[in-house]
Design an enzyme around this catalytic site. Structure first.
Site, PDB file in Angstrom:
ATOM      1  N   ASP A 189      13.566  15.246   6.275  1.00 16.95           N
ATOM      2  CA  ASP A 189      13.552  15.583   7.702  1.00 16.95           C
ATOM      3  C   ASP A 189      14.254  14.531   8.568  1.00 16.95           C
ATOM      4  O   ASP A 189      14.318  14.688   9.786  1.00 16.95           O
ATOM      5  CB  ASP A 189      12.121  15.823   8.192  1.00 16.95           C
ATOM      6  N   GLU A 272       7.270   0.183   1.611  1.00 14.17           N
ATOM      7  CA  GLU A 272       8.587  -0.456   1.596  1.00 14.17           C
ATOM      8  C   GLU A 272       8.445  -1.952   1.327  1.00 14.17           C
ATOM      9  O   GLU A 272       9.129  -2.520   0.476  1.00 14.17           O
ATOM     10  CB  GLU A 272       9.306  -0.250   2.935  1.00 14.17           C
TER      11      GLU A 272
END
Lengths: 332, 332
Positions: A189, A272
């Site tokens: 997205d 991350e």
């Protein structure tokens, strides 16, 4: 002064012309076939897919023409990348939802402008889905489509990040099948400028770059001073050493493989940071892209959740119209 | 039996080989140059742009290579469209907002996969914007970029539809510059499957097709019985004869030009219906696409409004870093 042509002279001239023509022909043919063979640069991957899965994969034929197209694009795009520039392995975790086909269609059409992409799409579910497999097939992109479900015990746990298990599956597949290239996690997205993928190819260890439309700052970016990353400008810093979004970095596979056990941790908001720490990354390893992180080439766009189609809305006496088939297709 | 070659015989053989080679060379060259000349098919448009505006426009050079690319794509895409297939004029009204660059980047990269598009982008504002002009230039797409502001007295009127005045400006420009082709209104935040544009090219009068993710039904579609449109399935029917979304129809320019004064009306929610009525459209004129309207090839996606970047978030002592330039770029 006039020159008299003897038959022997004419013969020699014609022979020389022939030799020149044949040399030219062979030379250009050689150039073409070289280009075609070097795209995709991962014959093993394409080969193994057909061995391992029933999901559709790239046809040899479309690879040939994408190679031809690639030749023209590369030659005239002004990029002047060497032929040996690496493949970018784009890893896209995805899951069934009303906006999935729209989002994947959009992203596929972005990637279709590039000739150095291998697309790893991993469904968070028990099985792959036919409409997605067909979309990948249509795209003509070299790809691998897998399913890797989040285990039931983690599925509704607010402390576990989303897309961990399908990203891990992609890492496992890469380790097993690919030696060279660059890894990039690209959610379906987000919105990507194709220039980002071109820049990512140069990644030696870990490249980093700004991501637009994210959190309360509306931006997340490395802080760069004199071409070196010195910190991060991100609304959520907390305990993170690397305050980057999943779409804000890329990793060279050689750097990734130095730590054979490095993976994405479970803890939400620290995926991350945990991954980059597990790789033993230091600030010095980071290569700022996007003109020293002054441009935005990827945006953390989110598609608004629409109303879901519902057969209750079908009007009476519509059985002999297109509507039942249309609803069957969109509810598939 | 052995044959003795005389010099004369060799000379003739070499001459014949030469003639064959030259004929082949000329033939393939002719093929190529024909293809290049026929894309784009609207030399007047490209020419007039340079006369009329200071906005960047397509370079002749990139047109040449897009022609070459187009040749390869057309030849091997399996579409087998005739060379004379019409241009699709994609009209995109746009306006300044935080998601504009992400949305336009995405749409441009969708259109870049097609070689028969002319993109008319019309900004609802007093002037065009440099970042958008640069994006259009980078895309290599034949295009026209204009500004057409909504008059101040209508700007906050809830009874006036959005994007009326920039769509009208596009209609005026088409009437003045183009004879043949197909018109399609494509907002920049929708998602499009490139197959839709390929199908739209066949429009003789008005083609119609389903739009996904729209209103309370999650879908808006013509109702098709035995290949004919007999009505509309749309959450908002009201007094509309044509209950279609702006992204749900395309018009052949010849059909459009039969009514020289037809335009988009002002009344909100009735833009599409009013326009199709003004064209004198009947249900019989409607051509259902997307396999008799059983597939969704365009989605009314909406991009969530993000937080806006704000220089108040800049950390202290960041003057000598990338951050001021980054903020200058995203706030431009």
């Amino acid at each position: 002064m006039s020159v008299r042509f003897t038959k022997t002279m004419l013969l020699y001239i014609l022979l020389i012309v022939q030799v020149i023509q044949i040399t030219y022909y062979l030379h250009s043919n050689l150039l073409y076939s070289t280009n075609i063979q070097c795209t995709p640069e991962h014959p093993t991957a394409v080969h193994n897919i057909s061995d391992e899965t029933e999901a559709p994969f790239m046809l040899g034929n479309s690879s040939l023409w994408s190679g031809l197209r690639s030749h023209i694009k590369k030659k005239y795009s002004g990029l002047q990348l060497p032929w040996s520039s690496p493949t970018v392995f784009v890893v896209t975790p995805t899951y069934r939802r009303p906006t999935q086909m729209a989002d994947l269609t959009r992203l596929s059409q972005t990637l279709m402008n590039l000739d150095f992409i291998f697309w790893l799409v991993v469904e968070d579910g028990e099985t792959t889905q036919l409409p997605v497999a067909q979309l990948l097939q249509r795209s003509g992109l070299p790809h691998r489509y897998m399913a890797a479900a989040t285990p039931a015990r983690y599925r509704n746990d607010p402390d576990v990040g989303r897309g961990v298990f399908n990203r891990r599956a992609a890492l496992d597949w890469l380790r097993a099948h690919e030696k060279r290239g660059v890894l990039y996690f690209a959610d379906d997205d987000n919105s990507y400028d194709i220039r980002l993928f071109q820049q990512i190819r140069s990644t030696q260890k870990v490249s980093v770059f700004p991501v637009g439309m994210i959190l309360e700052y509306g931006i997340s970016s490395p802080i760069v001073r004199q071409h070196k990353v010195v910190g991060f400008h991100d609304a959520f810093q907390a305990l993170r050493k690397f305050a980057v979004d999943m779409a804000g970095f890329a990793v060279n596979l050689e750097f990734l493989y130095r730590k054979p056990n490095a993976t994405i941790p479970l803890l939400v908001s620290y995926l991350e940071d945990g991954f980059l720490r597990a790789l033993g990354t230091s600030l010095d390893d980071l290569e700022p892209l996007a003109h020293d992180c002054t441009e935005v080439l990827v945006w953390h766009t989110r598609t608004q959740t629409p109303f879901s189609p519902n057969v209750a809305h079908l009007p009476p006496h519509s059985n002999d119209t297109n509507l039942p088939a249309l609803y069957a297709n969109i509810l598939a």
